[in-house]
Design an enzyme around this catalytic site. Structure first.
Site, PDB file in Angstrom:
ATOM      1  N   ASP A   1       5.601  -4.213   1.563  1.00 45.30           N
ATOM      2  CA  ASP A   1       6.100  -3.881   0.243  1.00 45.30           C
ATOM      3  C   ASP A   1       5.124  -4.517  -0.745  1.00 45.30           C
ATOM      4  O   ASP A   1       4.299  -5.349  -0.358  1.00 45.30           O
ATOM      5  CB  ASP A   1       7.516  -4.440   0.083  1.00 45.30           C
ATOM      6  CG  ASP A   1       8.093  -4.175  -1.286  1.00 45.30           C
ATOM      7  OD1 ASP A   1       7.912  -3.067  -1.814  1.00 45.30           O
ATOM      8  OD2 ASP A   1       8.722  -5.096  -1.838  1.00 45.30           O
TER       9      ASP A   1
ATOM     10  N   ASP B   1       5.843  -5.446  -4.706  1.00 45.35           N
ATOM     11  CA  ASP B   1       6.441  -6.418  -5.626  1.00 45.35           C
ATOM     12  C   ASP B   1       7.223  -7.469  -4.852  1.00 45.35           C
ATOM     13  O   ASP B   1       8.101  -7.145  -4.048  1.00 45.35           O
ATOM     14  CB  ASP B   1       7.378  -5.710  -6.610  1.00 45.35           C
ATOM     15  CG  ASP B   1       6.622  -4.840  -7.599  1.00 45.35           C
ATOM     16  OD1 ASP B   1       5.656  -5.348  -8.191  1.00 45.35           O
ATOM     17  OD2 ASP B   1       6.992  -3.668  -7.770  1.00 45.35           O
TER      18      ASP B   1
ATOM     19  N   THR C   1       5.929   1.132  -1.184  1.00 49.65           N
ATOM     20  CA  THR C   1       6.548   0.517  -2.359  1.00 49.65           C
ATOM     21  C   THR C   1       7.355   1.506  -3.175  1.00 49.65           C
ATOM     22  O   THR C   1       7.086   2.721  -3.148  1.00 49.65           O
ATOM     23  CB  THR C   1       5.455  -0.114  -3.246  1.00 49.65           C
ATOM     24  OG1 THR C   1       6.044  -0.605  -4.456  1.00 49.65           O
ATOM     25  CG2 THR C   1       4.373   0.898  -3.602  1.00 49.65           C
ATOM     26  N   SER C   2       8.309   0.981  -3.927  1.00 45.91           N
ATOM     27  CA  SER C   2       9.102   1.791  -4.852  1.00 45.91           C
ATOM     28  C   SER C   2       8.450   1.891  -6.223  1.00 45.91           C
ATOM     29  O   SER C   2       9.011   2.518  -7.122  1.00 45.91           O
ATOM     30  CB  SER C   2      10.509   1.199  -4.996  1.00 45.91           C
ATOM     31  OG  SER C   2      11.201   1.252  -3.767  1.00 45.91           O
TER      32      SER C   2
ATOM     33  N   LYS D   1      13.976   3.741  -1.318  1.00 45.44           N
ATOM     34  CA  LYS D   1      14.656   2.776  -0.477  1.00 45.44           C
ATOM     35  C   LYS D   1      16.099   2.618  -0.974  1.00 45.44           C
ATOM     36  O   LYS D   1      16.326   2.667  -2.179  1.00 45.44           O
ATOM     37  CB  LYS D   1      13.947   1.418  -0.541  1.00 45.44           C
ATOM     38  CG  LYS D   1      12.493   1.451  -0.096  1.00 45.44           C
ATOM     39  CD  LYS D   1      11.808   0.103  -0.355  1.00 45.44           C
ATOM     40  CE  LYS D   1      10.330   0.150  -0.053  1.00 45.44           C
ATOM     41  NZ  LYS D   1       9.648  -1.127  -0.330  1.00 45.44           N
TER      42      LYS D   1
ATOM     43  N   ASP E   1      10.807  -8.086   0.711  1.00 46.03           N
ATOM     44  CA  ASP E   1      11.550  -9.124  -0.002  1.00 46.03           C
ATOM     45  C   ASP E   1      12.931  -8.670  -0.435  1.00 46.03           C
ATOM     46  O   ASP E   1      13.707  -9.473  -0.947  1.00 46.03           O
ATOM     47  CB  ASP E   1      10.770  -9.585  -1.239  1.00 46.03           C
ATOM     48  CG  ASP E   1      10.764  -8.530  -2.335  1.00 46.03           C
ATOM     49  OD1 ASP E   1      10.535  -7.333  -2.023  1.00 46.03           O
ATOM     50  OD2 ASP E   1      10.991  -8.889  -3.503  1.00 46.03           O
TER      51      ASP E   1
END
Length: 218
Positions: A14, A16, A114-115, A147, A172
């Site tokens: 991921d 962030d 990642t989002s 996600k 995370d």
């Protein structure tokens, strides 16, 4: 090799809170958006947003149904706040650049899932010095579902040319752990947003605070 890395041939990160310490900017950007709307957030409001695309998080923050057009508009406003805040500068999660560089040196396949938007991903990975180490990057712009849907991780595995079961994920967020586990991947949690207990309850095999001292095999 620990159990968490046993059988892993590739690593998916991921961004962030895992590679980039951007949590404070995201929290402040969401707070500014809610201020724009005349809303006072609950103390832990930002937990609702962790790991989710902004277009999906707005309905949770507003606690009401939000149509696609309104969600997209609010997400753009949040990202504009974030872009302005991020101009202050960004730092990597401790040890992350060295760990990613070590994986590259060993020829371990690497991806980011990642989002965040592709524009933000490109800028932030470059800023913390790891962009050159990733050929496979899957962003919110590349998937239909965010996600905790596993699509972003399934696409990352496909980009690496590996079965999901042979990918080790660093995440995370609880929704991110759910997504990776849903894709059939093993997960190590990074405790920048949630506690180790929360991440392991979601399915992470163990948790680390950062990448200081982490080496491959993990």
């Amino acid at each position: 090799m620990t159990d968490a890395a046993a059988g892993a041939r590739g690593v998916v990160f991921d961004m962030d809170g895992v590679l980039v310490d951007s949590g404070v900017h995201h929290r402040d950007a969401w707070r500014l958006l809610l201020d724009d709307l005349g809303l006072t957030p609950a103390p832990d409001f930002w937990r609702l947003t962790i790991g989710r695309p902004a277009e999906e998080a707005v309905a949770l923050l507003l606690d009401r149904p939000v149509g696609a057009v309104e969600a997209a508009a609010l997400a753009r406003r949040k990202r504009a706040h974030y872009t302005r805040l991020a101009a202050r500068g960004m730092l990597p999660i401790p040890g992350a650049p060295a760990f990613v560089a070590a994986l590259a040196g060993l020829g371990v396949p690497r991806a980011v899932a990642t989002s965040a938007s592709r524009r933000d991903v490109e800028a932030l990975l470059a800023e913390v010095g790891v962009r050159a180490h990733f050929e496979v990057i899957v962003t919110a712009d590349d998937v239909r579902w965010g996600k905790p849907n596993p699509e972003v991780y399934e696409r990352a595995a496909g980009g690496l040319g590996l079965p999901p079961a042979e990918c080790l994920v660093f995440e995370d967020s609880v929704v991110g752990v759910d997504a990776a586990r849903g894709a059939g991947m093993r997960v190590i949690g990074v405790t920048t947003a949630h506690s180790g207990r929360e991440l392991m309850a979601a399915g992470a095999e163990r948790a680390i605070a950062d990448f200081a001292g982490v080496a491959w095999p993990v």
